[in-house]
Design a protein around this motif. Sequence first.
Motif: not given
Length: 501
Positions: A111-114, A53-59, A66-77
């Motif tokens: 850091l947890e992968a969601v 499954y695609p990872a959608v966030a880092i918790k 929970v301190i913060q959730e970070i979206a995993t959609n930044n460009p990584r060429p």
Amino acid sequence: MSEQALIEILDVAALSVEDSGLLWGYNIDSPRNNLQFETDKIFVYGWILGKKYPAVAIKVTSGGTVIQEIATNNPRPDVAKIHSNVAGSENCGFSAEVGVGELSDECELVLEAVFSDQSIVPIAVVRFRQKLPRLKQIQADLKRSRTRLEQIQSELEQHKPLLRQTQEQLPRLNSQKYQTENQSQAIATMNLSAELANQKTNSPVKPEAVACKSTNAAILTYGSGMSDREWLETLLKSLDHKVVDGIEMPGFPPEELQRQFVGMSGQQALNEAFNFYSEIKRYLGKLGLKLGRESRILDFGCGWGRIIRFFLKDVAAENLYGIDVDSEMTQLCINTVKHGNYSAIQPLPPLELSDGCFDIVYAYSVFSHLAEPVHIKWVEEFSRILKPGGIFVATTQARSFIELCRTLRNQSNTSNNWHHALAHSFVNTEAALADYDSGKFLYSATGGGGPRDASFYGEAVIPQKYVEREWTKYLDFCDFTYDPAIIPQSLIVMQKPVGDR
């Protein structure tokens, strides 16, 4: 420095993911071991690529909160290039500044992968320590003092009966004191004399503090039986104790000045320097070269002397040389490190040194800053002053540094001055990455303050193809590696040919 917490990253540990079907891979580019932030936020940057499954966030959590959730959609060429056949690989990055000001002085972030199916897998643990702002530190100290005072008051209440009993017995005890005083004094005198006599005959005498400014003979003798790791532990002790086992150790500048020049201080700065020192010795062994008291070593860009002090265990001080464009730094080495030869130089060669006089020339985090025409002149100069078979070891920024600059541009606000400068470097990310991959020299003329003028000083990223093409005009290529678990930059190793090229 602003009135904010100073964050010290103590350890970043990647966690093993038991189910290999979950991930194609992931990496934590920031934070890294020994990094420091002059703020109450930690910059988290990396990538993750789900398989099932695609990872959608880092918790980001701490103590289960929970301190913060970070979206995993930044460009990584760079990731897409490796995983070109995986959907979503071009936008699998994550980055954010995570506020930790309300957490305890020493703490852990998990850091947890969601994933898209809402399953969660821990991938890393970041352990850090924060030095509180002055006001908060005072408040924390007062709170601890009040707690301790309450404990003392409670203990006094518990001991009140015993105190009354002692007061009742005091007159009787005073009457006995005079009768036994002379006898006790005589016994104590006899015991002390016997103890001193025993120390004189059986105990070794520790050497007095040795303050040798022109020679490191005492350190050479002291460290002759030490392993490199034991020498590191000794230097770590010298952070708090100028004299260790009777031997005067090299000194240190104030921590603020250490951080100003290398981005960290104290134990973190020494640990990183030790890793580089260890790499130099490892390559000496691989190339069949030996390090001894008569070896001659040049530290190019010596700064406040955090690396050269490690060689005091191996090499006579008269054979150690440190040079820097900043005369304040070389004077600081003279005043604190003391052992060795230090002098300020011009941004361009030549040096006032004879041909073929050094076994080792090293430059840590210097070629990560020099403009192309300047750095080539120095490579040529080092080929002149190295002995045949001598080695040149340098570091430069890695390819991921270009991605870091882009990520910093996407941040709405950054309180780190260096990060602010990087956000304006290599602004055409795709072109910069393509240039790197094709073997071109990349440079952003940011300047570095003081004598580090933008005409020759900035941010440099040198690919392996460039080194193999240009540096080999003067030296033989040995290795080009990048392992951020050891040092945070790419490592370049070159050797002067023994015979004619």
